[in-house]
Write a protein that holds these residues in place. Structure first.
Motif, PDB file in Angstrom:
ATOM      1  N   LEU A  70      -7.835  20.821 -18.106  1.00  0.00           N
ATOM      2  CA  LEU A  70      -6.882  20.007 -17.350  1.00  0.00           C
ATOM      3  C   LEU A  70      -7.429  19.830 -15.935  1.00  0.00           C
ATOM      4  O   LEU A  70      -8.085  20.727 -15.402  1.00  0.00           O
ATOM      5  N   SER A  71      -7.143  18.685 -15.321  1.00  0.00           N
ATOM      6  CA  SER A  71      -7.499  18.520 -13.914  1.00  0.00           C
ATOM      7  C   SER A  71      -6.568  19.382 -13.074  1.00  0.00           C
ATOM      8  O   SER A  71      -5.480  19.762 -13.514  1.00  0.00           O
ATOM      9  N   SER A  72      -6.992  19.685 -11.837  1.00  0.00           N
ATOM     10  CA  SER A  72      -6.162  20.540 -10.981  1.00  0.00           C
ATOM     11  C   SER A  72      -4.851  19.856 -10.622  1.00  0.00           C
ATOM     12  O   SER A  72      -3.883  20.523 -10.239  1.00  0.00           O
ATOM     13  N   ASP A  73      -4.800  18.526 -10.768  1.00  0.00           N
ATOM     14  CA  ASP A  73      -3.546  17.816 -10.527  1.00  0.00           C
ATOM     15  C   ASP A  73      -2.791  17.514 -11.819  1.00  0.00           C
ATOM     16  O   ASP A  73      -1.899  16.651 -11.842  1.00  0.00           O
ATOM     17  N   GLY A  74      -3.149  18.230 -12.896  1.00  0.00           N
ATOM     18  CA  GLY A  74      -2.261  18.238 -14.061  1.00  0.00           C
ATOM     19  C   GLY A  74      -2.471  17.154 -15.101  1.00  0.00           C
ATOM     20  O   GLY A  74      -1.534  16.816 -15.836  1.00  0.00           O
ATOM     21  N   PHE A  75      -3.687  16.636 -15.221  1.00  0.00           N
ATOM     22  CA  PHE A  75      -3.952  15.651 -16.264  1.00  0.00           C
ATOM     23  C   PHE A  75      -4.928  16.224 -17.299  1.00  0.00           C
ATOM     24  O   PHE A  75      -5.712  17.115 -17.003  1.00  0.00           O
ATOM     25  N   VAL A  76      -4.840  15.658 -18.505  1.00  0.00           N
ATOM     26  CA  VAL A  76      -5.695  16.101 -19.591  1.00  0.00           C
ATOM     27  C   VAL A  76      -7.098  15.518 -19.406  1.00  0.00           C
ATOM     28  O   VAL A  76      -7.233  14.331 -19.087  1.00  0.00           O
ATOM     29  N   LEU A  77      -8.138  16.329 -19.624  1.00  0.00           N
ATOM     30  CA  LEU A  77      -9.517  15.865 -19.460  1.00  0.00           C
ATOM     31  C   LEU A  77     -10.249  15.816 -20.806  1.00  0.00           C
ATOM     32  O   LEU A  77     -10.263  14.806 -21.460  1.00  0.00           O
ATOM     33  N   GLU A  78     -10.809  16.918 -21.229  1.00  0.00           N
ATOM     34  CA  GLU A  78     -11.638  16.956 -22.434  1.00  0.00           C
ATOM     35  C   GLU A  78     -11.783  18.416 -22.835  1.00  0.00           C
ATOM     36  O   GLU A  78     -11.348  19.304 -22.107  1.00  0.00           O
ATOM     37  N   ALA A  79     -12.409  18.661 -23.973  1.00  0.00           N
ATOM     38  CA  ALA A  79     -12.758  20.030 -24.355  1.00  0.00           C
ATOM     39  C   ALA A  79     -14.152  20.337 -23.805  1.00  0.00           C
ATOM     40  O   ALA A  79     -14.880  19.425 -23.413  1.00  0.00           O
ATOM     41  N   PRO A  80     -14.538  21.622 -23.742  1.00  0.00           N
ATOM     42  CA  PRO A  80     -15.851  21.940 -23.169  1.00  0.00           C
ATOM     43  C   PRO A  80     -17.019  21.264 -23.888  1.00  0.00           C
ATOM     44  O   PRO A  80     -18.038  20.965 -23.255  1.00  0.00           O
ATOM     45  N   THR A  81     -16.888  21.030 -25.203  1.00  0.00           N
ATOM     46  CA  THR A  81     -17.986  20.366 -25.930  1.00  0.00           C
ATOM     47  C   THR A  81     -17.455  19.292 -26.874  1.00  0.00           C
ATOM     48  O   THR A  81     -18.090  18.994 -27.893  1.00  0.00           O
ATOM     49  N   ALA A  82     -16.314  18.693 -26.543  1.00  0.00           N
ATOM     50  CA  ALA A  82     -15.739  17.663 -27.424  1.00  0.00           C
ATOM     51  C   ALA A  82     -14.799  16.779 -26.612  1.00  0.00           C
ATOM     52  O   ALA A  82     -14.345  17.150 -25.530  1.00  0.00           O
ATOM     53  N   SER A  83     -14.501  15.588 -27.153  1.00  0.00           N
ATOM     54  CA  SER A  83     -13.485  14.710 -26.578  1.00  0.00           C
ATOM     55  C   SER A  83     -12.163  14.977 -27.285  1.00  0.00           C
ATOM     56  O   SER A  83     -12.121  15.473 -28.409  1.00  0.00           O
ATOM     57  N   LEU A  84     -11.087  14.593 -26.611  1.00  0.00           N
ATOM     58  CA  LEU A  84      -9.736  14.781 -27.149  1.00  0.00           C
ATOM     59  C   LEU A  84      -9.126  13.418 -27.460  1.00  0.00           C
ATOM     60  O   LEU A  84      -9.198  12.500 -26.639  1.00  0.00           O
ATOM     61  N   ILE A  85      -8.546  13.291 -28.645  1.00  0.00           N
ATOM     62  CA  ILE A  85      -7.775  12.094 -28.993  1.00  0.00           C
ATOM     63  C   ILE A  85      -6.382  12.551 -29.405  1.00  0.00           C
ATOM     64  O   ILE A  85      -6.240  13.490 -30.203  1.00  0.00           O
ATOM     65  N   LEU A  86      -5.364  11.919 -28.851  1.00  0.00           N
ATOM     66  CA  LEU A  86      -3.972  12.228 -29.216  1.00  0.00           C
ATOM     67  C   LEU A  86      -3.376  11.035 -29.959  1.00  0.00           C
ATOM     68  O   LEU A  86      -3.789   9.889 -29.744  1.00  0.00           O
ATOM     69  N   ARG A  87      -2.391  11.316 -30.829  1.00  0.00           N
ATOM     70  CA  ARG A  87      -1.538  10.239 -31.322  1.00  0.00           C
ATOM     71  C   ARG A  87      -0.127  10.542 -30.843  1.00  0.00           C
ATOM     72  O   ARG A  87       0.384  11.660 -31.048  1.00  0.00           O
ATOM     73  N   ILE A  88       0.478   9.575 -30.132  1.00  0.00           N
ATOM     74  CA  ILE A  88       1.858   9.715 -29.682  1.00  0.00           C
ATOM     75  C   ILE A  88       2.592   8.495 -30.236  1.00  0.00           C
ATOM     76  O   ILE A  88       2.303   7.354 -29.837  1.00  0.00           O
ATOM     77  N   GLY A  89       3.479   8.741 -31.207  1.00  0.00           N
ATOM     78  CA  GLY A  89       4.107   7.621 -31.908  1.00  0.00           C
ATOM     79  C   GLY A  89       3.032   6.858 -32.661  1.00  0.00           C
ATOM     80  O   GLY A  89       2.209   7.458 -33.360  1.00  0.00           O
ATOM     81  N   ASP A  90       2.970   5.550 -32.474  1.00  0.00           N
ATOM     82  CA  ASP A  90       1.989   4.736 -33.192  1.00  0.00           C
ATOM     83  C   ASP A  90       0.705   4.529 -32.390  1.00  0.00           C
ATOM     84  O   ASP A  90      -0.188   3.824 -32.851  1.00  0.00           O
ATOM     85  N   ARG A  91       0.642   5.107 -31.197  1.00  0.00           N
ATOM     86  CA  ARG A  91      -0.516   4.843 -30.339  1.00  0.00           C
ATOM     87  C   ARG A  91      -1.465   6.046 -30.294  1.00  0.00           C
ATOM     88  O   ARG A  91      -1.051   7.186 -30.070  1.00  0.00           O
ATOM     89  N   PHE A  92      -2.759   5.738 -30.492  1.00  0.00           N
ATOM     90  CA  PHE A  92      -3.804   6.738 -30.259  1.00  0.00           C
ATOM     91  C   PHE A  92      -4.262   6.599 -28.817  1.00  0.00           C
ATOM     92  O   PHE A  92      -4.397   5.483 -28.312  1.00  0.00           O
ATOM     93  N   THR A  93      -4.498   7.729 -28.174  1.00  0.00           N
ATOM     94  CA  THR A  93      -4.889   7.668 -26.764  1.00  0.00           C
ATOM     95  C   THR A  93      -5.886   8.770 -26.450  1.00  0.00           C
ATOM     96  O   THR A  93      -5.896   9.825 -27.095  1.00  0.00           O
ATOM     97  N   THR A  94      -6.732   8.495 -25.472  1.00  0.00           N
ATOM     98  CA  THR A  94      -7.722   9.477 -25.012  1.00  0.00           C
ATOM     99  C   THR A  94      -7.826   9.324 -23.498  1.00  0.00           C
ATOM    100  O   THR A  94      -7.554   8.233 -22.976  1.00  0.00           O
ATOM    101  N   PRO A  95      -8.158  10.391 -22.783  1.00  0.00           N
ATOM    102  CA  PRO A  95      -8.230  10.270 -21.316  1.00  0.00           C
ATOM    103  C   PRO A  95      -9.241   9.214 -20.866  1.00  0.00           C
ATOM    104  O   PRO A  95     -10.332   9.111 -21.435  1.00  0.00           O
TER     105      PRO A  95
END
Lengths: 294, 294
Positions: free
Chosen positions: A188-213
């Motif tokens: 997480l960033s120091s101001d509270g946002f999602v970044l990435e994993a140490p050796t991978a990217s993160l993809i979320l699904r929220i409802g019908d939308r896929f999102t990545t930082p």
């Protein structure tokens, strides 16, 4: 094939006047001494790298990886790698890979201390068996990366968009996650946002939308994330880039860590709280990621 | 002596039952291949290091450097180096140093990927001639380090108190400083406090007080800074540790960057604004730092 294959590349020999770079490669024994103690990669983590997945001898997404290597080199003021030379080196390494899954690593170091030229090499080795973790997923711990979201743009000398060899913090974050009983970490960033994993990217699904930082905030633009987005687009699904507050992790309907060799793994829990797992889509993503791609 | 000397150390062979560690050292040609491509120091900057100044064959402040190496290892979950083994390795390396100034580097790496043990080595080489820069001083550019002062304590996985091999950002900061027409850099925290230089500690004099940033805020505790403070104390001068706002740089009556090999250099300008230079004290500090110390 030997268990591991290694090729030293002479980056100085690369020029556009030639089209065969075979004589700029020197095969070395991957288990034997090949680098001097003066190597700045080893003294300073001063260089850039890429890890490429290989399936049945086919290296995946070679061009995006080579483009990202070049981008990392530019950020680090390293000589930009000659794309055709490196493409041929990857092809030589891929030809040495056994059937099944393997990994090719590309390393471009600033070279020997006080030396005139960078050092470069490519290795190939069988990949670990990730089939169980792809089926099971990973629990994650969230960890503060220390930087705010604006640091990358404000302070380019932090090299936040480059995949540098200075990965000690990424490795320490994985150890901290395991101390907390988790399998992996999400920064997480120091101001509270999602970044990435140490050796991978993160993809979320929220409802019908896929999102990545958004890749502007000092994270790497994941080659595998881009491939997954191509696949989601081909399925007509909505996938975009967002500034994602850390609190969105807990309300995600599904989440994945995606990377070039482990491919897609579902996030099963965040800081001990279970997350829904979409086993069907995870399997579909991995089937796609295991198919030959460019 | 050869231009450079290198000794591979076997850290696994170290135990308290022995008092002679000579057979755990292997001399290698510093210019020849000695490390495999699987080295995690080179792939991940995953290890810790120290640089020790040597004057006429006498290695300076060996115990403080070995203690800091051990502290860095603990922060990075590396096996803690055996102090007596490393002390003997430093002695062997020091005996190979020519008259005049030299530098000994200690490196402890996590070892070869998937390998069972860490890798360790010591090198010795003549030091560059720093006499001109000691007389002349350096101009500096201030650069944001991206972290706030509390990050080190809040997020120990950032490894801020460890001297790790992941120094790509430190090297990038020096390049950025030179792009700005300065000789060196001083890092500031994202919340506006003075930290350290990429490869040196900072000491300011404001009025009659010498001050240096508190080593709690994610900076290295400088061995040379500690030596300088010993000297200032022996002179009856007031020297302490403070949380130093960036604005104090401009109002300093004198400032120095101090490090193990370049020793004390006066800061002549900060971001283009000249700073007073105390040539007499700079010369006195270097005379002291060039004398044999423990």
């Amino acid at each position: 094939m030997p268990h591991r294959f290694a090729l030293i590349i002479d980056p100085v020999a690369a020029d556009d006047a030639r089209d065969d770079f075979a004589d700029t490669f020197t095969e070395v024994d991957a288990a034997a001494p090949a680098l001097s103690v003066g190597e700045l990669s080893t003294q300073r983590g001063d260089g850039v790298f890429e890890s490429i997945g290989v399936i049945d001898g086919h290296a995946q997404e070679v061009v995006p990886h080579l483009e990202r290597l070049a981008n990392s080199a530019r950020i680090c003021d390293l000589p930009v790698p000659h794309q055709e030379q490196w493409r041929q080196a990857v092809a030589v390494a891929a030809a040495q890979c056994p059937p099944g899954e393997a990994v090719i690593k590309l390393i471009l170091s600033r070279g020997v201390e006080h030396g005139p030229t960078p050092t470069a090499w490519v290795t190939a080795a069988p990949a670990p068996d990730f089939s169980a973790v792809r089926a099971r997923g990973v629990s994650v711990a969230t960890l503060d990366r220390g930087y705010d979201l604006a640091a990358a743009e404000r302070a380019p000398w932090l090299l936040l968009g480059a995949k540098t060899l200075s990965y000690a913090v990424n490795m320490a974050a994985l150890r901290e996650a395991r101390r907390r009983g988790a399998d992996d970490a999400i920064f997480l960033s120091s101001d509270g946002f999602v970044l990435e994993a140490p050796t991978a990217s993160l993809i979320l699904r929220i409802g019908d939308r896929f999102t990545t930082p958004e890749p502007t905030g000092g994270i790497l633009h994941g080659t595998t994330q881009l491939s997954v987005y191509d696949h989601l687009a081909s399925r007509g699904l909505d996938a975009g880039y967002d500034r994602i507050p850390a609190s969105d992790l807990a309300r995600a309907d599904a989440a994945w860590l995606v990377s070039s060799v482990r491919l897609a793994v579902a996030v099963t829990a965040v800081d001990g709280a279970a997350l829904p797992v979409d086993h069907a889509l995870t399997a579909e993503l991995n089937e796609y990621l295991l198919s030959p791609r460019h």
